[in-house]
Write a protein that holds these residues in place. Structure first.
Motif, PDB file in Angstrom:
ATOM      1  N   GLU A  15       0.819  -1.233  -0.029  1.00 48.74           N
ATOM      2  CA  GLU A  15      -0.171  -0.016   0.049  1.00 48.74           C
ATOM      3  C   GLU A  15       0.950   1.213   0.147  1.00 48.74           C
ATOM      4  O   GLU A  15       1.721   1.378   0.970  1.00 48.74           O
ATOM      5  CB  GLU A  15      -0.871  -0.010   1.320  1.00 48.74           C
ATOM      6  N   GLU A  16       0.917   1.997  -1.110  1.00 46.06           N
ATOM      7  CA  GLU A  16       1.359   3.171  -1.147  1.00 46.06           C
ATOM      8  C   GLU A  16       0.566   4.137  -1.798  1.00 46.06           C
ATOM      9  O   GLU A  16       0.450   4.378  -3.069  1.00 46.06           O
ATOM     10  CB  GLU A  16       2.552   3.072  -2.144  1.00 46.06           C
ATOM     11  N   PRO A  17      -0.272   5.002  -0.938  1.00 42.43           N
ATOM     12  CA  PRO A  17      -1.187   5.997  -1.495  1.00 42.43           C
ATOM     13  C   PRO A  17      -0.739   7.040  -2.602  1.00 42.43           C
ATOM     14  O   PRO A  17      -1.533   6.825  -3.616  1.00 42.43           O
ATOM     15  CB  PRO A  17      -1.857   6.364  -0.348  1.00 42.43           C
ATOM     16  N   ALA A  18       0.138   7.287  -2.591  1.00 43.94           N
ATOM     17  CA  ALA A  18       0.649   8.497  -3.487  1.00 43.94           C
ATOM     18  C   ALA A  18       0.870   8.040  -4.763  1.00 43.94           C
ATOM     19  O   ALA A  18       0.726   8.247  -5.723  1.00 43.94           O
ATOM     20  CB  ALA A  18       1.923   9.301  -2.674  1.00 43.94           C
ATOM     21  N   LEU A  19       1.674   6.788  -4.790  1.00 44.68           N
ATOM     22  CA  LEU A  19       1.948   5.855  -5.865  1.00 44.68           C
ATOM     23  C   LEU A  19       0.806   5.494  -6.641  1.00 44.68           C
ATOM     24  O   LEU A  19       0.612   5.446  -7.616  1.00 44.68           O
ATOM     25  CB  LEU A  19       3.000   5.077  -5.656  1.00 44.68           C
ATOM     26  N   ASP A  20      -0.182   4.989  -5.684  1.00 48.01           N
ATOM     27  CA  ASP A  20      -1.392   4.334  -6.084  1.00 48.01           C
ATOM     28  C   ASP A  20      -2.365   5.475  -7.095  1.00 48.01           C
ATOM     29  O   ASP A  20      -2.834   5.231  -8.124  1.00 48.01           O
ATOM     30  CB  ASP A  20      -2.131   3.422  -5.325  1.00 48.01           C
ATOM     31  N   ARG A  21      -2.180   6.544  -6.484  1.00 50.87           N
ATOM     32  CA  ARG A  21      -3.280   7.853  -7.192  1.00 50.87           C
ATOM     33  C   ARG A  21      -2.371   8.096  -8.463  1.00 50.87           C
ATOM     34  O   ARG A  21      -3.332   8.138  -9.250  1.00 50.87           O
ATOM     35  CB  ARG A  21      -2.876   9.096  -6.046  1.00 50.87           C
TER      36      ARG A  21
END
Length: 184
Positions: A166-172
């Motif tokens: 889980e890497e929110p900034a990368l996922d976005r």
């Protein structure tokens, strides 16, 4: 006076709890991405007759939003994302350039499209997220089979992931770039 202090303490605790909550996170707490300051003020003087009862005031600064990455020229590659692997052996690529064009390549065919000003600003802002600096360069689940591999090149670095971490900034960023790829 005791009631005013208790009210102020309850309000402060509520504000601090809200600052740490993530929207839609199922009630779980998120790591803060910015520093928030809560200021609670309660008057120690008794309200005078005819004046409104003093209530605590709460001041919380707005969250810090990422700044869009700067553009140094029309030919500048802001980000390149290559998606490969999977059961079918996919190999697709999307490149965002400084002039606001997006070049996609899939099965040997390239298409160049132009972003709108809002789309270009959104992509540059996602690239400007400071949280991307904390993303590891390699995050793959080596025990998984047939997962897509995402290789991103931006800001003089390469990040390889299968999105199992889980890497929110990368996922976005990946989600926003993925929208430009042709649908299968």
């Amino acid at each position: 006076m005791v009631l005013a202090r208790r009210t102020a303490m309850v309000c402060a605790a509520g504000v601090l709890a809200l600052v740490g909550c993530s929207p839609g996170g199922g009630g779980s707490m998120a790591e803060p991405t910015h520093t928030a300051v809560a200021t609670v003020t309660a008057s120690s003087a008794s309200p005078s007759p005819g004046s409104p009862t003093s209530s605590p005031s709460v001041s919380v600064p707005a969250s810090t939003t990422p700044s869009p990455v700067p553009v140094t020229g029309a030919g500048q590659k802001l980000v390149t994302m290559t998606v490969s692997g999977g059961f079918a052996g996919v190999n697709r690529q999307v490149v965002l350039r400084g002039d606001g064009t997006v070049r996609t390549t899939d099965r040997g065919e390239s298409v160049v499209r132009r972003t709108t000003a809002a789309q270009f600003m959104e992509l540059r802002t996602l690239l400007g997220d400071r949280s991307l600096a904390d993303v590891p360069g390699f995050a793959m689940n080596m025990g998984a089979a047939d997962m897509f591999q995402y290789t991103l090149q931006f800001d003089d670095r390469t990040v390889i992931t299968d999105r199992s971490a889980e890497e929110p900034a990368l996922d976005r960023l990946i989600d926003a770039l993925d929208k430009w790829l042709p649908t299968q």
